[in-house]
Design an enzyme around this catalytic site. Structure first.
Site, PDB file in Angstrom:
ATOM      1  N   HIS A 183       4.196   9.807  26.193  1.00 33.45           N
ATOM      2  CA  HIS A 183       5.074  10.121  27.324  1.00 33.45           C
ATOM      3  C   HIS A 183       6.337   9.243  27.332  1.00 33.45           C
ATOM      4  O   HIS A 183       7.298   9.557  28.027  1.00 33.45           O
ATOM      5  CB  HIS A 183       4.326  10.006  28.660  1.00 33.45           C
ATOM      6  N   ASP A 213      -2.498  10.548  24.631  1.00 36.98           N
ATOM      7  CA  ASP A 213      -1.139  10.135  25.002  1.00 36.98           C
ATOM      8  C   ASP A 213      -0.585   9.102  24.024  1.00 36.98           C
ATOM      9  O   ASP A 213       0.003   8.094  24.409  1.00 36.98           O
ATOM     10  CB  ASP A 213      -1.131   9.575  26.428  1.00 36.98           C
ATOM     11  N   ASN A 291       5.283  -0.893  30.799  1.00 41.09           N
ATOM     12  CA  ASN A 291       4.163  -1.435  30.022  1.00 41.09           C
ATOM     13  C   ASN A 291       3.541  -0.371  29.130  1.00 41.09           C
ATOM     14  O   ASN A 291       2.775  -0.701  28.216  1.00 41.09           O
ATOM     15  CB  ASN A 291       3.081  -1.998  30.934  1.00 41.09           C
ATOM     16  N   SER A 292       3.851   0.892  29.380  1.00 42.51           N
ATOM     17  CA  SER A 292       3.229   1.973  28.626  1.00 42.51           C
ATOM     18  C   SER A 292       3.461   1.809  27.132  1.00 42.51           C
ATOM     19  O   SER A 292       4.586   1.580  26.680  1.00 42.51           O
ATOM     20  CB  SER A 292       3.797   3.315  29.079  1.00 42.51           C
ATOM     21  N   ALA A 309      -1.872   3.966  31.220  1.00 38.98           N
ATOM     22  CA  ALA A 309      -1.730   4.501  32.578  1.00 38.98           C
ATOM     23  C   ALA A 309      -2.177   3.478  33.608  1.00 38.98           C
ATOM     24  O   ALA A 309      -2.903   2.530  33.298  1.00 38.98           O
ATOM     25  CB  ALA A 309      -2.546   5.788  32.726  1.00 38.98           C
TER      26      ALA A 309
END
Length: 340
Positions: A183, A213, A291-292, A309
């Site tokens: 994402h 993801d 932080n993703s 997440a």
């Protein structure tokens, strides 16, 4: 007249068969008898040990040599006292009192820092305008985010591009292979990564794993001394183990936050409700947008997960204490690496 016997101080009086008859001497003058007795008492011969004798001389030399060797041995090799546990404890306490030791979190951060990269994605303004005119919003959910200016944006057509998002990545192969969240880069027209030494490079997507993801990036150029992260199996990971999350929350960083593993094999459904991720690591180290894609590491600085997440039932998109990471086994599989 008979002359009295003479006595020599250098020759002892003979005894035995050849000695003069004592009875004959007794018949002589009594004064003569007492005189020799007095003389033998006052001038008796004295025996002296002389070192001129070879045996005595070598014995003395050997004795002196032995004493000298013993003194040198004791002087150069003193008796060592056996160390006890009390001695060891005292030395450790002395070291702790006189030296400041880095914390486990600090050591973990130092180990992982060279492998952490900042990931910035861009989309063209024309695409945003077309999507808005068509009533579909930003392409693939992309929209400008107030996360600060992207590095190098001014010199790379800032009038034509806007920042899609800022996230984090971790180098898993020293040839410039980087793991991040899908994402973070989905729908981007251009992706830029910034290495720990400040080097900026464009990157392309070389693989994806939508169910987790995850995206795999390949940097176009890399630092000469690029260091890849060490990945560790989660087989022995358990609730209560300390972990560190490293990333760029809201574009600030690299930032580190410490916590523990809160649980394993968790499930999470994204707010959009598109799909549910399973087998996740739950942790309580602070994580926020940015932080993703960053690494979740142990106190040895070894990667056990990729932060993906946070759980927040409100629209605030801020951390409330529950974060999720994809186990590194799944993340490594996305890059084609063999399992542990």
């Amino acid at each position: 007249m008979r002359r009295p016997a003479l006595y020599s101080s250098s020759r002892p009086t003979r005894s035995g068969p050849d000695a003069p008859d004592s009875s004959a001497a007794a018949g002589a003058d009594p004064a003569a008898e007492s005189a020799p007795a007095l003389t033998s008492t006052t001038t008796a011969p004295r025996r002296r040990l002389s070192l001129s004798h070879p045996a005595l001389l070598w014995s003395a030399i050997a004795l002196l040599a032995a004493l000298l060797a013993a003194s040198l041995t004791l002087g150069l090799r003193p008796m060592q006292r056996k160390l006890t546990q009390d001695d060891i404890n005292a030395a450790v306490m002395k070291t702790l009192e006189t030296q400041v030791m880095p914390s486990e979190y600090a050591r973990a951060y130092d180990n992982i820092r060279p492998a952490v990269v900042r990931v910035v994605s861009f989309v063209k303004k024309s695409r945003l305008k077309d999507a808005k005119d068509n009533g579909h919003g930003a392409p693939n959910g992309a929209k400008p985010k107030p996360l600060g200016s992207a590095p190098g944006a001014e010199g790379n057509g800032s009038d034509e591009e806007v920042e899609h998002g800022v996230g984090t990545g971790v180098v898993i192969i020293d040839k410039g292979v980087i793991l991040t969240n899908l994402h973070v880069v989905s729908g981007a027209d251009r992706i830029e990564v910034v290495f720990s030494d400040g080097l900026q490079a464009e990157a392309s997507i070389s693989g994806v794993q939508p169910e987790n993801d995850l995206a795999v990036l390949q940097a176009s150029k890399i630092p000469d001394d690029l260091i890849a992260a060490t990945m560790r199996s989660t087989a022995d990971l358990g609730p209560g183990d300390r972990v560190l999350a490293v990333g760029f929350p809201f574009g600030i960083g690299p930032s580190a936050s410490g916590g523990i593993v809160s649980g394993l094999k968790r499930a999470f459904r994204s707010p959009e409700g598109k799909h549910e991720m399973t087998n996740l690591i739950q942790f309580d180290a602070a994580a926020n947008p940015g932080n993703s894609g960053g690494p979740l590491v142990t106190m040895d600085g070894e990667v056990v997960g990729i932060v993906t997440a946070i759980l927040n039932p409100t629209p605030a998109r801020t951390f409330l204490g529950i974060g999720f990471a994809v186990p590194i086994e799944n993340a490594a599989a996305a890059a084609g690496l063999p399992p542990f």
